[in-house]
Structures are given as structure tokens and as C-alpha cells.
Scaffold this motif. Structure first.
Motif, PDB file in Angstrom:
ATOM      1  N   ASP A  93       0.958   3.615   2.078  1.00  0.00           N
ATOM      2  CA  ASP A  93       1.173   3.808   3.450  1.00  0.00           C
ATOM      3  C   ASP A  93       2.650   2.811   3.841  1.00  0.00           C
ATOM      4  O   ASP A  93       3.360   3.309   4.404  1.00  0.00           O
ATOM      5  CB  ASP A  93       0.359   3.692   4.639  1.00  0.00           C
ATOM      6  N   VAL A 111       3.071   5.322  -4.530  1.00  0.00           N
ATOM      7  CA  VAL A 111       3.508   6.506  -3.959  1.00  0.00           C
ATOM      8  C   VAL A 111       3.499   7.712  -5.298  1.00  0.00           C
ATOM      9  O   VAL A 111       4.035   8.797  -5.038  1.00  0.00           O
ATOM     10  CB  VAL A 111       4.484   6.804  -3.018  1.00  0.00           C
ATOM     11  N   ARG A 162       5.544   4.369   2.067  1.00  0.00           N
ATOM     12  CA  ARG A 162       5.981   5.741   2.606  1.00  0.00           C
ATOM     13  C   ARG A 162       6.719   5.517   3.837  1.00  0.00           C
ATOM     14  O   ARG A 162       7.655   6.273   4.129  1.00  0.00           O
ATOM     15  CB  ARG A 162       4.869   6.582   2.996  1.00  0.00           C
ATOM     16  N   ARG A 163       6.306   4.804   4.694  1.00  0.00           N
ATOM     17  CA  ARG A 163       7.071   4.318   6.082  1.00  0.00           C
ATOM     18  C   ARG A 163       8.464   3.942   5.920  1.00  0.00           C
ATOM     19  O   ARG A 163       9.190   3.794   6.635  1.00  0.00           O
ATOM     20  CB  ARG A 163       6.341   3.483   7.157  1.00  0.00           C
ATOM     21  N   SER A 213       0.882  -1.138   0.185  1.00  0.00           N
ATOM     22  CA  SER A 213      -0.015   0.115  -0.033  1.00  0.00           C
ATOM     23  C   SER A 213       0.927   1.199   0.047  1.00  0.00           C
ATOM     24  O   SER A 213       2.066   1.110   0.229  1.00  0.00           O
ATOM     25  CB  SER A 213      -0.887  -0.102   1.290  1.00  0.00           C
TER      26      SER A 213
END
Length: 478
Positions: free
Chosen positions: A40, A172, A43-44, A38
Motif C-alpha cells: 500500500d 507490488v 502504490r500510493r 508495504s
């Protein structure tokens, strides 16, 4: 007022995971089963490198014998989502440590049992549910790519690594890199490491070297399960900014990276890096060996530029494994000199090859028979065409070019062409057939055949005039 029921541990684990990671499997390119990350999740694990864009921290793993074993105790897992247990009790701890340090935890596994000969839906569902169960037990998301067929996506090819980068970037809408540099931000862990010693999974030795080759091809540090899980958790990471940009946070420790880079005894199961890197890169000033018409062995160095054609009419018969570079050699050295190309791949039958060879020979043209021709009998059928037109001539105007590429190298070259989309991979049976029928040429057999010479052509890593990307792909291990 009725008291609210406390959520069960299973419900708490499920809440920690996006629903898509529990159920939304994709089939990519008709071959790779995937649980995609995903936005998220991507991004982490992102960090920026000044002047080099965005990078992704990745801890990638093989599946069987690296993360899990069959609970049943069988060598291979049953088609059941419950037939698994962790390789060691500490495996979840290490995966959690990596995840908490900002690494995306990725599984890259060959699972040809799913789609090898025909699609096995029962096995596919079993493996998918097994991985979902692993994700739930860990309470962390897993990004997964499973190569289900014997094709270009299968390790040690790096297709799945490319899919990881592409789909993470798409999540992203940014171009991301997963690379060795900066140090400590990516690694790959697998059990197929070419070792001849007992393993944590209880094997007497490794079944192959595909995981080590995969890491070499992807240019990321490689660790065995033993190296990772025997590293004390306190020594797993170096602190912020220790060996990578501070934005990367914790990175794999220099101790582990040194273990990954340390020399060790490896059975590469075919070609290793040095065998490819040590090949000559030019046909100029190349030492060749030959047996002449008198049965004498001798050597000579080629000229610059290298010349392999003759001005007088002749027949040249190629001998060598399928896909070993015979046709490329013809195109580079003999086609420009006007030689006629006779090839069974295009003419389909030996009878057609013989009739076309006779037709062009009778027309006064030099002819190249570009077939595998493993046995002397295969060659003698074409030599007989020349003998009929040159009765009593000694030696006959025939040369035999024996291509020295090994079976492993020829199979590697076929795989390279398949990865580039130039031709489908050649089946292993064709190589085994050539190997079983091959007869070496000796001074006695050269004299008996009454040919001018037998010339040995060594493999050369020369890419002049070849397709873009051939050089890069050639030095990736198969």
C-alpha cells in the motif's frame, strides 16, 4: 450502558501505521537494517511515465543532523531511544507535506556504530526504536535502510538506493524506477555536504561530503536541510503537470530544483566529479615524464598503440599505492610481451619475491616486480639482483615505473573493485603506510641507483578489456 473509552493520541497514531512498520525490522545481506515498504505504501507513491514504465516518488533523508538531533545535547546520540528531538520544529510539517503530496518518505543512514567492529545489539535496538518513535510522532510510515558496517552498502555507495528500488518493486510485483527524470519526483536531503560553514545542527562545518556524493551517484537532486526547511511551504511544490506527467501529481518545485543544481563551494573530501571526468581515457598519445640515466628530466608522447615493453631482457620495478592499477597495467602492456609477474599478494613474502625474481632473471626472462615499493631501499633489493649478473654495466637494464595515482584515487579504485565483487576493499592503514614510507625519485637518486630510467605513469581511465560495469562504477564517487 457503559460509555466506550476514547482512544488516546498514541493509539490514534499507532492505528495510522501498519504494525509491520512498528516492529518488523529486517537484516539484509547481513549488513543493512531495514523497515521495508508495504504494498500500500508503494502504490500510493506510484505513477506512470508513457514509454518509461512505473516510477516511484521518493523524498529520501539522512537521519542524524538532517531530521533529528540528540536531545541530550551531546555531539553523538546516546544508546537510548528517547535521546532525540527534531532538528527544527518545522521538520514534521515538511515530512507531512511531502507524504501528503504522494512521496514515499525514506531514511537512508550510515550507522556503523551498530555493526562496525562487532554487532552492538543495544545500539541497534535503540536506533530502531528511535525511528519507530519518529514514525509514531509523525503518524506516517517510514521506509528505512541503515548501513551498519563499513562495506559496499555504506553511503556514498548507492547500494541502499538499489535496495529501495528492488524491495519497492517486489512489494507490488512490478519493476519500478526512482530517477531524476521526470524532474521533481525524487530528492535526497542530507547534512554531509562538504560545506565549510556553520550548519543548522550547530556544527562549525560538515564532517564529510558523503551525502552529496551519494546523491551524485544516485543521480537525484541533493538538498541540504537549510535549503529544504528554509523554503516556504507554499513554494515547496509545483502543481499537477507543471514539470512532470500529470499522473505524478505535485512535484518538487523548480525553485528547489534550481537550488539543488546551483554551483557552490564544496570540499569533496577526496575526489570530486571533475577529477575523475578529466582523467585521460587512453594511453595513446599520452605525455609521460621521465628521468633518464644521466639524471635529466624530459617528456615524450606515447605512440599509437602505446608500447611499454623492450625486446632486450630487463627488470621493471613498479612503485605506487595499493590498488592504483599496477597489475592492470602489467596485464595490458607487459604480460603479452612475455614479462614474468612477481607480486607479493600472490607470493606472500618479500623473500619469495626476491628468490623468484632471481630465478627468472637468471633464466633470461624479463621480470616485473609488481609491489608497492615505496622506498628506494625496497627497489634497491631487486636492483641488486641485476647488478650481480651485470657487473660494471652502466646503466643497469632496470626501469622504475612510478604510478602517479593519488592516495584518494587509489582508495577509490579499491572501492570500485569491492563494489563489483572483484576483491575485498583495501584497508586505510595500507595507504597510510605507503604514504609514510614513500620516497620521491630525483635526478640524483636515479643516477645513484644506476638504472636506465624512472618513468612516471599518470592515471588513465581506460576500460578496454576490463570487467563489465567497471566504467559505470569508476565514475561513481567514493
Amino acid at each position: 450502558m457503559k460509555r466506550a473509552r476514547s482512544p488516546s493520541p498514541q493509539e490514534l497514531r499507532a492505528r495510522a501505521l501498519p504494525n509491520s512498520l512498528l516492529s518488523e525490522w529486517k537484516l539484509l545481506h547481513g549488513s543493512v537494517l531495514a523497515l521495508l515498504p508495504s504494498a500500500d505504501a508503494v502504490r500510493r507513491s506510484l505513477f506512470g511515465v508513457p514509454g518509461k514504465g512505473l516510477h516511484l516518488k521518493v523524498a529520501a533523508f539522512d537521519l542524524d543532523d538532517t531530521l533529528i538531533l540528540p536531545r541530550s545535547g551531546a555531539v553523538f546520540p546516546r544508546d537510548s531511544p528517547t535521546d532525540w528531538r527534531w532538528l527544527l520544529p518545522v521538520v514534521p510539517q515538511y515530512l507531512r507535506l511531502l507524504y501528503d503530496a504522494g512521496f514515499m518518505v525514506v531514511i537512508l543512514s550510515n550507522q556503523a556504530g551498530i555493526g562496525g567492529k562487532a554487532w552492538n545489539e543495544k545500539k541497534a535496538e535503540s536506533v530502531k526504536q528511535k525511528i519507530v518513535n519518529m514514525s509514531e510522532a509523525l503518524a506516517l510510515p517510514l521506509t528505512v535502510f541503515l548501513a551498519t558496517k563499513e562495506d559496499v552498502w555504506r553511503k556514498p555507495n548507492v547500494g541502499m538506493w538499489g535496495l529501495l528500488q528492488d524491495h519497492a518493486s517486489a512489494a507490488v510485483s512490478e519493476k519500478l524506477l526512482v530517477a531524476r527524470d521526470p524532474p521533481g519526483c525524487a530528492l535526497y536531503v542530507g547534512d554531509a555536504a562538504g560545506r565549510k560553514t556553520p550548519t543548522l545542527a550547530g556544527r562549525k562545518k560538515d564532517f564529510s561530503c558523503s551525502d552529496r556524493k551519494f546523491a551524485f551517484n544516485a543521480d537525484v537532486p541533493f538538498l541540504t536541510p537549510e535549503q529544504l526547511y528554509r523554503c516556504p511551504p507554499t513554494e515547496l511544490f509545483d502543481g499537477d503537470g507543471a514539470s512532470a506527467p500529470k499522473a505524478a501529481g505535485k512535484v518538487i518545485s523548480k525553485r528547489l530544483l534550481a537550488a539543488a543544481a546551483a554551483p557552490c563551494e564544496v570540499d569533496w573530501g577526496g575526489l570530486g566529479p571533475s577529477e575523475l571526468e578529466n582523467l585521460p581515457s587512453s594511453y595513446e598519445h599520452l605525455t609521460l615524464h621521465r628521468i633518464n640515466a644521466e639524471g635529466e628530466r624530459c617528456s615524450f608522447a606515447t605512440s599509437a598503440p602505446a608500447v611499454f615493453h623492450r625486446t632486450a631482457q630487463e627488470m621493471v620495478i613498479f612503485v605506487g599505492y595499493p590498488g592504483c592499477g599496477k597489475t592492470t597495467f602489467f596485464s595490458r602492456f607487459l604480460r603479452p610481451a612475455g614479462y614474468i609477474h612477481i607480486n607479493r599478494d600472490t607470493l606472500k613474502t618479500k623473500a619469495k619475491c626476491l628468490s623468484e625474481s632471481a630465478r627468472w632473471w637468471d633464466a633470461g626472462k624479463s621480470v616485473v616486480v609488481d609491489n608497492t615499493n615505496p622506498s628506494h631501499a625496497d627497489c634497491m633489493e631487486f636492483i641488486a639482483l641485476v647488478r650481480r649478473s651485470c657487473p660494471g654495466r652502466t646503466p643497469l637494464p632496470v626501469r622504475v615505473f612510478v604510478f602517479q595515482a593519488s592516495k584518494a584515487l587509489a582508495m577509490h579504485m579499491s572501492n570500485v573493485r569491492a563494489r563489483l565483487g572483484l576483491s575485498p576493499p583495501i584497508g586505510r592503514i595500507a595507504y597510510n603506510v605507503f604514504q609514510s614510507k614513500h620516497e620521491a625519485w630525483t635526478p640524483a637518486s636515479v643516477k645513484a641507483a644506476n638504472v636506465e630510467e624512472v618513468l612516471e605513469i599518470p592515471p588513465v581511465a581506460c576500460f578496454d578489456g576490463l570487467q563489465e560495469g567497471m566504467r559505470r562504477e569508476f565514475f561513481l564517487l567514493s
